[in-house]
Motif scaffolding. Structure first.
Motif, PDB file in Angstrom:
ATOM      1  N   VAL A 109       0.873   1.466   7.372  1.00 38.37           N
ATOM      2  CA  VAL A 109      -0.486   1.680   9.163  1.00 38.37           C
ATOM      3  C   VAL A 109      -1.173  -0.110   8.562  1.00 38.37           C
TER       4      VAL A 109
ATOM      5  N   LEU B  95      -3.656  -3.629  18.222  1.00 36.99           N
ATOM      6  CA  LEU B  95      -3.256  -3.639  16.396  1.00 36.99           C
ATOM      7  C   LEU B  95      -1.849  -4.181  16.468  1.00 36.99           C
TER       8      LEU B  95
ATOM      9  N   LEU C 124      -1.819  -2.340   7.509  1.00 34.66           N
ATOM     10  CA  LEU C 124      -3.025  -3.236   6.414  1.00 34.66           C
ATOM     11  C   LEU C 124      -2.993  -4.683   5.237  1.00 34.66           C
TER      12      LEU C 124
ATOM     13  N   LEU D 246      -8.839  -0.948   9.232  1.00 39.40           N
ATOM     14  CA  LEU D 246      -7.267  -1.522   9.852  1.00 39.40           C
ATOM     15  C   LEU D 246      -7.374  -2.431  11.368  1.00 39.40           C
TER      16      LEU D 246
ATOM     17  N   VAL E 147      -1.026   7.334   1.530  1.00 39.87           N
ATOM     18  CA  VAL E 147      -2.316   7.827   2.652  1.00 39.87           C
ATOM     19  C   VAL E 147      -2.250   6.944   3.457  1.00 39.87           C
ATOM     20  N   THR E 148      -2.430   5.342   3.006  1.00 45.44           N
ATOM     21  CA  THR E 148      -2.867   5.370   4.255  1.00 45.44           C
ATOM     22  C   THR E 148      -1.407   4.121   4.792  1.00 45.44           C
TER      23      THR E 148
ATOM     24  N   VAL F 289       0.411  -1.232  -0.527  1.00 46.52           N
ATOM     25  CA  VAL F 289      -0.339  -0.203   0.117  1.00 46.52           C
ATOM     26  C   VAL F 289       0.724   0.988  -0.063  1.00 46.52           C
TER      27      VAL F 289
ATOM     28  N   ARG G  92       4.090   3.203  10.706  1.00 44.55           N
ATOM     29  CA  ARG G  92       3.553   4.296  11.616  1.00 44.55           C
ATOM     30  C   ARG G  92       3.157   3.859  12.652  1.00 44.55           C
ATOM     31  N   SER G  93       4.633   2.787  13.448  1.00 46.65           N
ATOM     32  CA  SER G  93       4.189   2.466  14.577  1.00 46.65           C
ATOM     33  C   SER G  93       4.826   3.270  15.536  1.00 46.65           C
TER      34      SER G  93
ATOM     35  N   GLN H  29      -6.708  -2.883  14.396  1.00 43.94           N
ATOM     36  CA  GLN H  29      -7.283  -2.150  15.263  1.00 43.94           C
ATOM     37  C   GLN H  29      -8.538  -3.100  15.054  1.00 43.94           C
TER      38      GLN H  29
END
Lengths: 346, 346
Positions: free
Chosen positions: A12, A124, A14, A24, A8-9, A5, A154-155, A26
């Motif tokens: 995260v 998550l 995915l 997502l 923007v995403t 991906v 992005r963790s 979570q």
């Protein structure tokens, strides 16, 4: 597995979501916790889980305090979901471990061998446990464990410091969003700034007060008991202290003669919104850190009181928040002593 | 009765609270609605109540659509509580009327004879009905009524304009916090600012988009259907439009190529928090106007996504918001036409 991906995403997680696809991590029922890394991921060798208090309590009550049954259910949850995400409470916890491998495109500030704590929820975090939790009696939230966990691009992860005990560092990390956001908000005002913290004697409250003072504000604490008042005074946490029920809007508003520039809500009970709003000056800011905050009570309360205040949802993430919070503790011996006393009491 | 209370809690109506004593008027079970004014109060001769939609629906369903029974229950609620505060839904509505008397110390911007609308909820407004609601069939939220209502020192009231119909003005007042707060937030950024509005086709959404554009921002709307897309395009409400389910975080984040400086949530369904956070650039702001917003979903979502965004509880009160919203409508013929069409459709 590739990162898959972009845009923007990206980062995260995915590609780790197995079902339902497209949500997502979570929100996912099940994550892919395989050890193989995407280019922006990091794998951590887990040494301990810290279960969320609500999650552990639910499991312990459900099984009547039977530690073996609690342990079996934690293993079943992690095995089924690929993460320690309590399906009843919806909560997780965090973990500590050692960085095992860093993907070539990871931007996280860690390297192999670093001793780290995750600052994003276990709900998550892809997780595999490979020791059957043999070292845990199921009677405490602190879970010695062996296994691996995956961090996304992005963790949020913090390296454990050498000069503070892991327990102390974790206790600080747990509330590290509060001091960083208070610092940012206070520095956004000029001139004479006053900060009132509801729940000033607690972990997040004491750090919020200290960060406010370090940022140059006058500080005032609202606490619930005489014992807390003594504690705040003995540790010099605030310039002034009032013993008031934070759920009583009129009492909170009248606790001090003048409204505050910034009011910080660190009391984890429902019903503190209106007092915080009333206690804040026009043009001021209310920061809600309590998860017991009601969005509609805050929104409708400010409207009904014709209160021109900025109301912030306390975002637990501010860049650099973990290092900032540790620094606040290091610079303030009384706060460090307070946290050390808390940690050793457990 | 005197104003009785000075200082921080002055003007919020404490002397009107009969039970339980010491709570704010909204939290009170029963208010004193007598006509005699405290020095900072204003009395309005009521001509119409607009019941909150949720409240009217609950009453109507409860009584199987029997208008006479609905009317009787509204009378009973007002008679018992001294305010139109539906005990089941917890909601109220607003009213219009003519200012009858202004206390000598009132700071509200009204004078006797002004035709006004209250912008604070009926749930905290002392009210007496003296015509038995004889002119109301109990079948609509619009309630012709005769009686009086009391405004406090810190109440919010707007004079109905001469150049717009009362229905249009009320429809605008109902969402007038949104454009004023969007304007303030957008002007707090410099340079190229983009604003994405989730629910851009609705009342608050269309005003938020228009206020953002008037403040100099590029605007983007997320809407739920092709019909809404056409409507947004036909009225020129936004520079760009995407048809996306606002509850799908990934779809919302990927609706446009770049994240927004400011994201505004005007969709009244649960589950829009994570998409709004993901769709916002680092350093940006999310404004939550939807009462369906979950505080914890927003707080934990931003933390879990490592999103450095400021999250605002959409405060329905900004000084001057009513006049500002009317001005936005006057300056934007397409928006005025949209509101006129909505009003006449009812």
């Amino acid at each position: 597995m590739t990162s898959g991906v972009v845009g923007v995403t990206s980062g995260v997680g995915l590609p780790r979501v197995l079902e339902p696809v497209g949500v997502l991590p979570q929100a996912a029922w099940r994550l892919d916790a395989r050890a193989e890394l995407a280019a922006d991921e990091v794998r951590v060798r887990v040494s301990r889980l810290n279960l969320d208090a609500a999650s552990f309590r639910q499991l312990s009550v459900k099984h009547g305090g039977d530690g073996a049954a609690v342990r079996a259910e934690v293993l079943e949850i992690v095995g089924t979901r690929g993460k320690m995400h309590n399906p009843v409470t919806g909560s997780g916890g965090m973990l500590i471990g050692v960085v095992e491998e860093v993907g070539p495109e990871s931007l996280l500030p860690v390297k192999a061998g670093d001793r780290v704590a995750t600052l994003v929820s276990l709900t998550l975090t892809p997780l595999v446990i490979d020791d059957g939790l043999a070292g845990w009696d199921g009677l405490s939230e602190q879970v010695p464990a062996s296994g691996h966990a995956i961090l996304f691009g992005r963790s949020v992860v913090a390296v454990l410091p050498d000069d503070l005990s892991p327990e102390l560092a974790l206790a600080v990390f747990d509330v590290c969003g509060a001091p960083a956001l208070v610092d940012r908000v206070v520095r956004g005002y000029s001139g004479d700034v006053s900060v009132t913290v509801l729940g000033g004697a607690g972990k997040s409250g004491s750090l919020a007060l200290t960060a406010a003072r370090l940022a140059g504000a006058r500080t005032r604490a609202v606490v619930v008991s005489e014992a807390e008042r003594s504690m705040v005074i003995d540790h010099g946490l605030a310039d002034r202290v009032a013993v008031v029920d934070a759920r009583d809007p009129v009492a909170v508003a009248e606790a001090f003669e003048t409204p505050a520039t910034v009011t910080v809500v660190c009391v984890d009970v429902p019903g503190c919104e209106h007092g915080a709003i009333l206690a804040t000056a026009a043009g001021g800011t209310v920061i809600f850190f309590s998860m017991a905050t009601s969005f509609s009570a805050a929104a409708l309360g400010a409207e009904g009181l014709a209160a021109d205040v900025t109301m912030l949802v306390g975002n637990g993430f501010v860049p650099g928040h973990a290092a900032f919070a540790l620094d606040v503790v290091r610079r303030t011996p009384a706060v460090r002593a307070l946290f050390e006393a808390r940690v050793s009491a457990h």
